[in-house]
Scaffold this motif. Structure first.
Motif, PDB file in Angstrom:
ATOM      1  N   SER A 114     -31.174 -29.485 -32.049  1.00  0.00           N
ATOM      2  CA  SER A 114     -31.027 -30.812 -31.451  1.00  0.00           C
ATOM      3  C   SER A 114     -31.215 -30.727 -29.940  1.00  0.00           C
ATOM      4  O   SER A 114     -30.914 -29.705 -29.320  1.00  0.00           O
ATOM      5  N   THR A 116     -29.780 -31.164 -27.027  1.00  0.00           N
ATOM      6  CA  THR A 116     -28.509 -31.328 -26.329  1.00  0.00           C
ATOM      7  C   THR A 116     -28.515 -30.475 -25.068  1.00  0.00           C
ATOM      8  O   THR A 116     -29.320 -29.544 -24.932  1.00  0.00           O
ATOM      9  N   GLN A 118     -26.386 -28.311 -24.231  1.00  0.00           N
ATOM     10  CA  GLN A 118     -26.008 -26.937 -24.552  1.00  0.00           C
ATOM     11  C   GLN A 118     -27.210 -26.108 -25.021  1.00  0.00           C
ATOM     12  O   GLN A 118     -27.262 -24.895 -24.824  1.00  0.00           O
ATOM     13  N   ASN A 119     -28.171 -26.765 -25.645  1.00  0.00           N
ATOM     14  CA  ASN A 119     -29.331 -26.061 -26.185  1.00  0.00           C
ATOM     15  C   ASN A 119     -30.515 -26.009 -25.228  1.00  0.00           C
ATOM     16  O   ASN A 119     -31.546 -25.433 -25.550  1.00  0.00           O
ATOM     17  N   TYR A 159     -37.215 -35.170 -24.533  1.00  0.00           N
ATOM     18  CA  TYR A 159     -36.070 -34.261 -24.487  1.00  0.00           C
ATOM     19  C   TYR A 159     -35.065 -34.699 -23.415  1.00  0.00           C
ATOM     20  O   TYR A 159     -34.842 -34.042 -22.427  1.00  0.00           O
ATOM     21  N   ASN A 160     -34.494 -35.867 -23.615  1.00  0.00           N
ATOM     22  CA  ASN A 160     -33.393 -36.354 -22.766  1.00  0.00           C
ATOM     23  C   ASN A 160     -33.638 -36.159 -21.272  1.00  0.00           C
ATOM     24  O   ASN A 160     -32.807 -35.618 -20.548  1.00  0.00           O
TER      25      ASN A 160
END
Length: 357
Positions: A114, A116, A118-119, A159-160
């Motif tokens: 996902s 995020t 964190q990733n 990607y955000n």
């Protein structure tokens, strides 16, 4: 005589300036020879050919094909003396790409992650590890290239807010000659010096600079590609292949853009707002769209780099401006067959040199 004159007029241009003479330059030289030595008019190839045809005949009187004449032959022989590394047009043998087995495993895990915070670092590092897979898909040059790339690297599409980072990193991995000091904003500001009275109604200075460059590179065929029922001004018509504006009707933007891209129009930058005003930017690639927020610099950079990264064919109307940016700014392309692009690059180089002096 032919050897002496071609050396005098074209040697420096070919070997030092690294520019090949255009057909017009070779034709002009042939005409000058006939004007100075009128008796050579008898050398014409046949009664229906131009007087200068023995020295230079564009496409030998045909609509397509090679040029002929002893000037053309001599220039071809001069090009053969150029060192291979200095030639403008080199036949590059495709490099065989070997994809490590571990890369396939990494790519499978990457696609399932996902988007995020964190990733973020893991995804970025994993995409770098899978460069061989990316290049292997691109080299296939199939009709489904873009779809295959996005299935393996879905984070390239969105990607955000980190979209530019991933597109940029992938672009630099694909093009090892990339100019890391390239300053897109400063480069676009040079366009205003070419025509400060053009596109005055465009609020965004970066879009204005891009459109000025586009105009300087020619607009042949623009009327044929503007397939719309809207009443467009001449400036909007010229901008149509590159940038379009769509007024918001009150619906959420993402819904509005989804409806718009369902038409599968040619790749272009879409700005939500009043005509020629600032607004949120979207990149439309047929059935795909990429949100770039209100940053025109981000939209321009991602738009042109996405053709290489996503394996999207460059539309004919955008080929010149794409080559211009790739050669002069990013230095990921070494040459172009467009004389117009070559002239504009030379003009910018001359201006930059005058500033240094």
């Amino acid at each position: 005589m032919n050897r002496i004159l071609t050396k005098h007029f074209f040697e420096k241009q070919i070997f030092q300036d690294k520019r090949y003479p255009s057909w017009q330059q070779k034709k002009d030289l042939a005409i000058k020879i006939i004007e100075e030595f009128s008796q050579l008019e008898k050398t014409r190839i046949n009664p229906d050919s131009p007087e200068e045809s023995f020295f230079f005949w564009r496409q030998s009187g045909k609509e397509h094909g090679c040029h002929s004449g002893i000037i053309e032959t001599r220039v071809e022989n001069m090009r053969k003396d150029i060192l291979p590394e200095n030639r403008l047009f080199r036949r590059v043998r495709p490099k065989k790409i070997i994809v490590p087995e571990t890369s396939n495993e990494t790519a499978a895990l990457l696609a399932a992650l996902s988007a995020t915070a964190q990733n973020a670092k893991y995804i970025s590092d994993s995409m770098a590890e899978c460069t061989e897979i990316h290049q292997w898909i691109l080299n296939k040059k199939s009709e489904n290239n873009t779809q295959e790339i996005l299935e393996v690297f879905p984070h390239l599409l969105n990607y955000n807010g980190l979209l530019v980072l991933h597109i940029q990193q992938a672009y630099e991995r694909i093009h090892t000659s990339y100019n890391t000091t390239a300053d897109l904003k400063s480069f676009l500001s040079l366009a205003v010096l070419l025509d400060e009275n053009c596109w005055l109604s465009v609020e965004d200075s970066n879009l204005k600079g891009l459109l000025i460059f586009k105009k300087k590179l020619g607009n042949r065929g623009v009327k044929r590609v503007a397939d719309t029922n809207e009443q467009l001004s001449m400036e909007e018509l010229l901008a149509w292949p590159l940038i379009r504006w769509m007024k918001s009707n009150g619906d959420p933007e993402n819904v509005q853009v989804d409806i718009y891209k369902s038409n599968k129009t040619d790749p272009h930058i879409l700005c939500i707002g009043e005509k020629q005003s600032r607004g949120n930017m979207y990149l439309i690639f047929y059935s795909y769209s990429i949100s770039c927020g209100n940053s025109s610099l981000q939209a321009i950079e991602v738009f042109f780099k996405s053709f290489s990264v996503l394996g999207i064919p460059i539309p004919l109307q955008l080929k010149k401006i794409h080559d211009f940016l790739s050669i002069k700014l990013w230095k990921t392309l070494s040459s172009t067959i467009s004389v117009t692009v070559q002239r504009l690059i030379s003009k910018i180089i001359d201006y930059e040199q005058s500033l240094e002096d």
